[in-house]
Scaffold this active site. Structure first.
Site, PDB file in Angstrom:
ATOM      1  N   ALA A 163      -3.605   3.258  -0.162  1.00  0.00           N
ATOM      2  CA  ALA A 163      -3.902   3.010   1.250  1.00  0.00           C
ATOM      3  C   ALA A 163      -5.392   3.171   1.548  1.00  0.00           C
ATOM      4  O   ALA A 163      -5.914   2.531   2.460  1.00  0.00           O
ATOM      5  CB  ALA A 163      -3.087   3.953   2.126  1.00  0.00           C
ATOM      6  N   LEU A 205       0.839  -1.198   0.000  1.00  0.00           N
ATOM      7  CA  LEU A 205       0.000   0.000   0.000  1.00  0.00           C
ATOM      8  C   LEU A 205       0.872   1.245   0.000  1.00  0.00           C
ATOM      9  O   LEU A 205       1.901   1.282   0.672  1.00  0.00           O
ATOM     10  CB  LEU A 205      -0.899   0.030   1.241  1.00  0.00           C
ATOM     11  CG  LEU A 205      -1.899  -1.111   1.412  1.00  0.00           C
ATOM     12  CD1 LEU A 205      -2.638  -0.972   2.734  1.00  0.00           C
ATOM     13  CD2 LEU A 205      -2.886  -1.153   0.256  1.00  0.00           C
ATOM     14  N   CYS A 206       0.457   2.246  -0.759  1.00  0.00           N
ATOM     15  CA  CYS A 206       1.136   3.538  -0.736  1.00  0.00           C
ATOM     16  C   CYS A 206       0.078   4.619  -0.901  1.00  0.00           C
ATOM     17  O   CYS A 206      -1.121   4.329  -0.884  1.00  0.00           O
ATOM     18  CB  CYS A 206       2.227   3.632  -1.791  1.00  0.00           C
ATOM     19  SG  CYS A 206       1.660   3.714  -3.488  1.00  0.00           S
ATOM     20  N   ALA A 207       0.503   5.836  -1.076  1.00  0.00           N
ATOM     21  CA  ALA A 207      -0.438   6.954  -1.151  1.00  0.00           C
ATOM     22  C   ALA A 207      -1.422   6.779  -2.304  1.00  0.00           C
ATOM     23  O   ALA A 207      -2.613   7.001  -2.150  1.00  0.00           O
ATOM     24  CB  ALA A 207       0.315   8.269  -1.268  1.00  0.00           C
TER      25      ALA A 207
END
Length: 100
Positions: free
Chosen positions: A39, A7-9
């Site tokens: 995310a 997960l990332c921005a």
């Protein structure tokens, strides 16, 4: 088969690391699925994951995400590992997180 979620921005920057991790998994003959999402999709896309790796830029959301996916181990990827796009090291990190 293990399910690893990054997960990332926005889900974009981790997609490059996913490719490197998939290559490392294939080289090690390790069957798993590895995907990247934003995310904001944690509760819907990662609730059945075996582990969740967070991009360093959202490490501050670790506790919030862990609350959304009870029972799923969550940890942030080391900044150096992420910066080098070290798929082998990231895969090893995920496997340790899963006790695999």
């Amino acid at each position: 088969m293990k399910k690893i979620v990054l997960l990332c921005a926005s889900g974009m920057s981790t997609s490059m690391l996913v490719k490197k991790m998939q290559e490392a998994a294939a080289a090690a003959d390790y069957e798993c699925s590895i995907d990247a999402f934003s995310a904001t999709d944690a509760a819907t896309k990662a609730n059945d994951a075996d582990c969740i790796l967070l991009g360093p830029q959202i490490r501050f959301q670790k506790n919030k995400i862990a609350e959304q996916v009870p029972g799923v181990p969550v940890d942030a990827i080391d900044m150096r590992m992420y910066g080098r796009m070290d798929g082998k090291a990231a895969l090893e990190f995920a496997r340790k997180l899963m006790n695999d």
